[in-house]
Design a protein around this motif. Structure first.
Motif, mmCIF file in Angstrom:
data_model
loop_
_atom_site.group_PDB
_atom_site.id
_atom_site.type_symbol
_atom_site.label_atom_id
_atom_site.label_comp_id
_atom_site.label_asym_id
_atom_site.label_seq_id
_atom_site.Cartn_x
_atom_site.Cartn_y
_atom_site.Cartn_z
ATOM 1 N N TRP A 163 -4.585 8.859 6.930
ATOM 2 C CA TRP A 163 -3.807 9.131 8.135
ATOM 3 C C TRP A 163 -3.058 10.451 7.973
ATOM 4 O O TRP A 163 -2.641 10.800 6.866
ATOM 5 N N ALA A 164 -2.879 11.146 9.100
ATOM 6 C CA ALA A 164 -2.174 12.430 9.074
ATOM 7 C C ALA A 164 -1.388 12.592 10.369
ATOM 8 O O ALA A 164 -1.721 11.982 11.396
ATOM 9 N N PRO A 165 -0.332 13.400 10.341
ATOM 10 C CA PRO A 165 0.401 13.667 11.579
ATOM 11 C C PRO A 165 -0.545 14.156 12.676
ATOM 12 O O PRO A 165 -1.457 14.945 12.419
ATOM 13 N N GLY A 166 -0.334 13.638 13.877
ATOM 14 C CA GLY A 166 -1.190 13.986 14.999
ATOM 15 C C GLY A 166 -2.260 12.960 15.310
ATOM 16 O O GLY A 166 -2.850 12.982 16.403
ATOM 17 N N ASP A 167 -2.546 12.061 14.369
ATOM 18 C CA ASP A 167 -3.543 11.018 14.621
ATOM 19 C C ASP A 167 -3.048 10.049 15.701
ATOM 20 O O ASP A 167 -1.867 9.712 15.765
ATOM 21 N N ARG A 168 -3.975 9.599 16.528
ATOM 22 C CA ARG A 168 -3.670 8.630 17.588
ATOM 23 C C ARG A 168 -3.880 7.216 17.047
ATOM 24 O O ARG A 168 -4.886 6.951 16.385
ATOM 25 N N VAL A 169 -2.949 6.320 17.354
ATOM 26 C CA VAL A 169 -2.933 5.028 16.676
ATOM 27 C C VAL A 169 -2.596 3.908 17.656
ATOM 28 O O VAL A 169 -1.857 4.101 18.626
ATOM 29 N N ILE A 170 -3.181 2.735 17.396
ATOM 30 C CA ILE A 170 -2.801 1.478 18.041
ATOM 31 C C ILE A 170 -2.215 0.585 16.951
ATOM 32 O O ILE A 170 -2.727 0.561 15.825
ATOM 33 N N ALA A 171 -1.159 -0.164 17.290
ATOM 34 C CA ALA A 171 -0.566 -1.034 16.275
ATOM 35 C C ALA A 171 0.012 -2.282 16.913
ATOM 36 O O ALA A 171 0.526 -2.247 18.032
ATOM 37 N N MET A 172 -0.073 -3.386 16.171
ATOM 38 C CA MET A 172 0.561 -4.646 16.535
ATOM 39 C C MET A 172 1.800 -4.800 15.665
ATOM 40 O O MET A 172 1.722 -4.727 14.437
ATOM 41 N N LEU A 173 2.949 -5.027 16.319
ATOM 42 C CA LEU A 173 4.216 -5.042 15.590
ATOM 43 C C LEU A 173 4.886 -6.415 15.566
ATOM 44 O O LEU A 173 5.719 -6.673 14.709
ATOM 45 N N GLY A 174 4.602 -7.256 16.530
ATOM 46 C CA GLY A 174 5.374 -8.482 16.697
ATOM 47 C C GLY A 174 6.567 -8.252 17.600
ATOM 48 O O GLY A 174 6.772 -8.942 18.580
ATOM 49 N N HIS A 175 7.369 -7.246 17.266
ATOM 50 C CA HIS A 175 8.491 -6.818 18.098
ATOM 51 C C HIS A 175 8.850 -5.398 17.672
ATOM 52 O O HIS A 175 8.347 -4.887 16.676
ATOM 53 N N GLY A 176 9.712 -4.759 18.461
ATOM 54 C CA GLY A 176 10.189 -3.422 18.100
ATOM 55 C C GLY A 176 9.565 -2.289 18.871
ATOM 56 O O GLY A 176 9.970 -1.127 18.714
ATOM 57 N N GLY A 177 8.569 -2.577 19.724
ATOM 58 C CA GLY A 177 7.783 -1.517 20.345
ATOM 59 C C GLY A 177 8.475 -0.755 21.462
ATOM 60 O O GLY A 177 8.062 0.349 21.798
#
Length: 332
Positions: A79-93
């Motif tokens: 991973w590097a700065p600028g990469d596009r990402v999807i993430a599951m957090l549970g909460h906090g989004g």
């Protein structure tokens, strides 16, 4: 950074937009600038302390985000700065920046919007696990989908068709029924709003039976609960299966004699626990979802968006059971 925080149990009106220090990526973490955060029914429950998990306060709701990597922590590779990402957090989004475990982050494909990225994982991963692992859906079977125009409902319609089922959609308005038809349902019906008295429950059951046909439904996908569950069980085929997804209409009390008379199964679906217990199987499902997305066989539907400062309105809209497809909070 700004975050929409729950400081005490209550409805969406209790959320407060607050300034917080920017988080710092630790070992194995990504610092992500959030661009979109999907709203799901657990967000309605978690701020009222009615969800399975009760995070320590203050916390931001929002368990499903898409954004851009700003920094990587120690030990992170790939991973590097600028990469596009999807993430599951549970909460906090519902915050401008979040920390994400690099091992669980997913790449957002090029050409896909951040809003669409947030609309994929939770609803479709829950549903592919439900239909294939828990429901054992077979080609040619009849699938009855309740709440068919919500996020998981539309996912069930699309994935049901992708796996060869005859899909009967049930929803609470003609607008929602039309959304289910557009997603590929073979037929769609509009059911009344509950709760129901004895005659109303009997009429609802007959409506489901008429919709699925004399053979009954082999599989029912139920993200609604309440009085709708028993009516749907009564429309099951011999050795049919009911998938328990959620309870926005209330937790049902099911007469167990129905399961004996139909030799049917009631099967719970807890995708989060499945993903934690069998991450390899979950990862395989997610790769299948990306493939189906590329092939155009599924297409996450985002029907409305709100800015972060109006995120409470998005949760209220979800709580009112007005959503068609996914609701998303966007962050500039």
């Amino acid at each position: 950074m700004r975050a929409l925080l729950s400081e005490a149990p209550g409805g969406p009106e209790t959320l407060k937009l607050t300034d917080l220090p920017d988080p710092v990526a630790g070992s194995g973490q990504l610092l992500v600038a959030v661009k979109a955060c999907a709203i799901n029914y657990p967000d309605v429950l978690i701020i009222e302390d009615k969800y399975q998990f009760k995070p320590p306060r203050p916390f931001a709701p929002g368990g499903e985000i898409a954004g851009v990597v700003e920094a990587v922590g120690e030990g992170v590779s790939g991973w590097a700065p600028g990469d596009r990402v999807i993430a599951m957090l549970g909460h906090g989004g519902m915050a401008e920046k979040v920390l994400v475990g690099a091992a669980t982050a997913l790449r957002l494909p090029e050409g896909r919007s951040f809003a669409d990225g947030t609309a994929l994982i939770l609803t479709y991963a829950t549903t592919i696990h439900a239909l294939l692992d828990r429901g054992k859906l077979k080609q040619g079977e009849t699938l009855l989908v309740l709440g068919a125009a919500g996020g998981v409902g539309l996912a069930a319609v699309e994935l049901g068709k992708a796996y060869g089922a005859r899909v009967i959609a049930a929803a609470s308005s003609e607008e929602k029924a039309e959304a289910a038809r557009a997603a590929g349902a073979d037929a769609a019906i509009v059911y009344p709003r509950g709760p129901f008295d004895k005659d109303g429950a009997k009429a609802l059951s007959q409506q489901f039976k008429d919709a699925v046909g004399p053979g009954g439904a082999d599989l029912v996908y139920d993200p609604v609960g309440g009085d709708y569950t028993e009516a749907a069980v009564r429309a099951l085929a011999w050795e049919g299966r009911l998938l328990v997804i959620g309870f926005p209409a209330g937790i049902p009390k099911l007469p167990l004699n129905l399961t004996l008379l139909k030799s049917c199964d009631v099967r719970g679906v807890f995708w989060g626990a499945f993903a934690a217990r069998d991450p390899r199987a979950n990862a395989a499902h997610i790769q299948t979802l990306f493939r189906l997305w590329d092939e155009g066989r599924i297409a996450p539907k985002v029907s409305r968006t709100w800015p972060l400062e109006q995120g409470a309105d998005a949760i209220a809209y979800m709580a009112a059971r007005q959503a068609v497809g996914k609701l998303v909070v966007t962050i500039d």
